[in-house]
Design an enzyme around this catalytic site. Structure first.
Site, PDB file in Angstrom:
ATOM      1  N   GLY A 105       0.862  -1.008  -0.059  1.00 50.38           N
ATOM      2  CA  GLY A 105       0.140  -0.123   0.149  1.00 50.38           C
ATOM      3  C   GLY A 105       0.541   1.022   0.257  1.00 50.38           C
ATOM      4  O   GLY A 105       1.785   1.221   0.197  1.00 50.38           O
ATOM      5  N   GLN A 162       2.930  10.310   0.749  1.00 50.25           N
ATOM      6  CA  GLN A 162       4.731   8.964   0.975  1.00 50.25           C
ATOM      7  C   GLN A 162       5.068   9.339   0.455  1.00 50.25           C
ATOM      8  O   GLN A 162       6.595   9.446  -0.029  1.00 50.25           O
ATOM      9  CB  GLN A 162       3.983   7.186   1.214  1.00 50.25           C
ATOM     10  N   CYS A 174       5.460   0.201   7.757  1.00 43.91           N
ATOM     11  CA  CYS A 174       5.012   1.616   6.430  1.00 43.91           C
ATOM     12  C   CYS A 174       6.171   1.490   5.983  1.00 43.91           C
ATOM     13  O   CYS A 174       7.209   1.871   6.721  1.00 43.91           O
ATOM     14  CB  CYS A 174       4.601   2.427   7.416  1.00 43.91           C
ATOM     15  N   LEU A 175       5.865   2.156   4.339  1.00 45.71           N
ATOM     16  CA  LEU A 175       7.339   2.038   4.128  1.00 45.71           C
ATOM     17  C   LEU A 175       8.227   3.477   4.209  1.00 45.71           C
ATOM     18  O   LEU A 175       9.076   3.704   4.404  1.00 45.71           O
ATOM     19  CB  LEU A 175       6.806   2.235   2.210  1.00 45.71           C
ATOM     20  N   HIS A 178      -4.912   1.744   6.942  1.00 46.48           N
ATOM     21  CA  HIS A 178      -4.116   2.232   7.154  1.00 46.48           C
ATOM     22  C   HIS A 178      -3.686   3.239   6.331  1.00 46.48           C
ATOM     23  O   HIS A 178      -2.917   4.263   6.563  1.00 46.48           O
ATOM     24  CB  HIS A 178      -3.100   1.087   6.818  1.00 46.48           C
ATOM     25  N   GLU A 179      -3.823   3.234   4.826  1.00 42.54           N
ATOM     26  CA  GLU A 179      -4.002   4.025   3.478  1.00 42.54           C
ATOM     27  C   GLU A 179      -4.263   5.435   3.732  1.00 42.54           C
ATOM     28  O   GLU A 179      -4.021   6.428   3.984  1.00 42.54           O
ATOM     29  CB  GLU A 179      -3.440   3.845   2.238  1.00 42.54           C
ATOM     30  N   HIS A 216      -3.177   7.679   6.622  1.00 45.53           N
ATOM     31  CA  HIS A 216      -1.973   8.434   6.025  1.00 45.53           C
ATOM     32  C   HIS A 216      -2.129   9.918   5.284  1.00 45.53           C
ATOM     33  O   HIS A 216      -1.723  10.929   5.776  1.00 45.53           O
ATOM     34  CB  HIS A 216      -1.700   7.712   4.823  1.00 45.53           C
TER      35      HIS A 216
HETATM   36 NI    NI Z   1       2.372   3.427   5.712  1.00 42.70          NI
END
Ligand code: NI
Length: 173
Positions: free
Chosen positions: A46, A51, A96-97, A138-139, A142
């Site tokens: 995701g 991000q 998370c990236l 989660h996304e 963000h």
């Molecule tokens: Ni994330």
């Protein structure tokens, strides 16, 4: 298509409330493809637009189980909104990236119904279950400047934030 740079904590853009998208333009379609390529390249399941340093309400996901050789299943959502959530909750280990190499279990509703605009500008609804339910929540977090570490105890969260703040300082030398 292009792989974009993924920003990491403590970058303040990750804490911004992202803006609604007015129109699905050809430029936005290019950005969607870039985000998918960036996500697959990372690799991740995701990615939210903030991000890659663009604070708008756009997310991409693919929760297909690669280890079971499921086909890729890219999902793109513009202005996603959770319209209902199950009482039943599930626990997944999240990462998370933007917080590399850190994982922790987070409890969230096990299923959510999400309204969004697709890549053609059409209104859609999707019932998300299992891993996809966690990924979409989660996304969407963000887009509201929220990170999965916000669900942890203050002690654990502060420890992670401190670690990344220190790493950033070292990088700058
Ligand atoms: Ni994330």
């Amino acid at each position: 298509m292009a792989v974009k740079e993924i920003i990491k904590i403590p970058d303040p853009v990750l804490r911004e409330m992202c803006g609604e998208i007015a129109d699905v333009t050809p430029e936005l379609n290019v950005l969607m493809d870039d985000m998918l390529e960036t996500m697959y390249d990372a690799p991740g399941i995701g990615l939210a637009a903030p991000q890659i340093n663009i604070p708008i309400r756009l997310i991409v996901m693919d929760a297909a189980k690669r280890e079971e050789e499921e086909k890729p299943n890219p999902i793109i959502m513009v202005n996603p909104v959770i319209i209902s959530a199950s009482d039943e909750r599930s626990l997944y280990e999240e990462g998370c990236l933007s917080i590399p190499d850190y994982y922790a279990e987070v409890e969230r509703p096990a299923a959510v119904n999400v309204a969004y605009i697709d890549r053609h500008g059409k209104m859609q609804e999707m019932v998300c279950e299992d891993l996809l339910a966690t990924v979409v929540q989660h996304e969407i977090d963000h887009l509201n400047g929220k990170l999965f570490i916000d669900y942890l105890s203050k002690l654990r969260r502060d420890r992670v934030i401190k670690k990344f703040a220190k790493a950033k300082k070292t990088d700058a030398l």
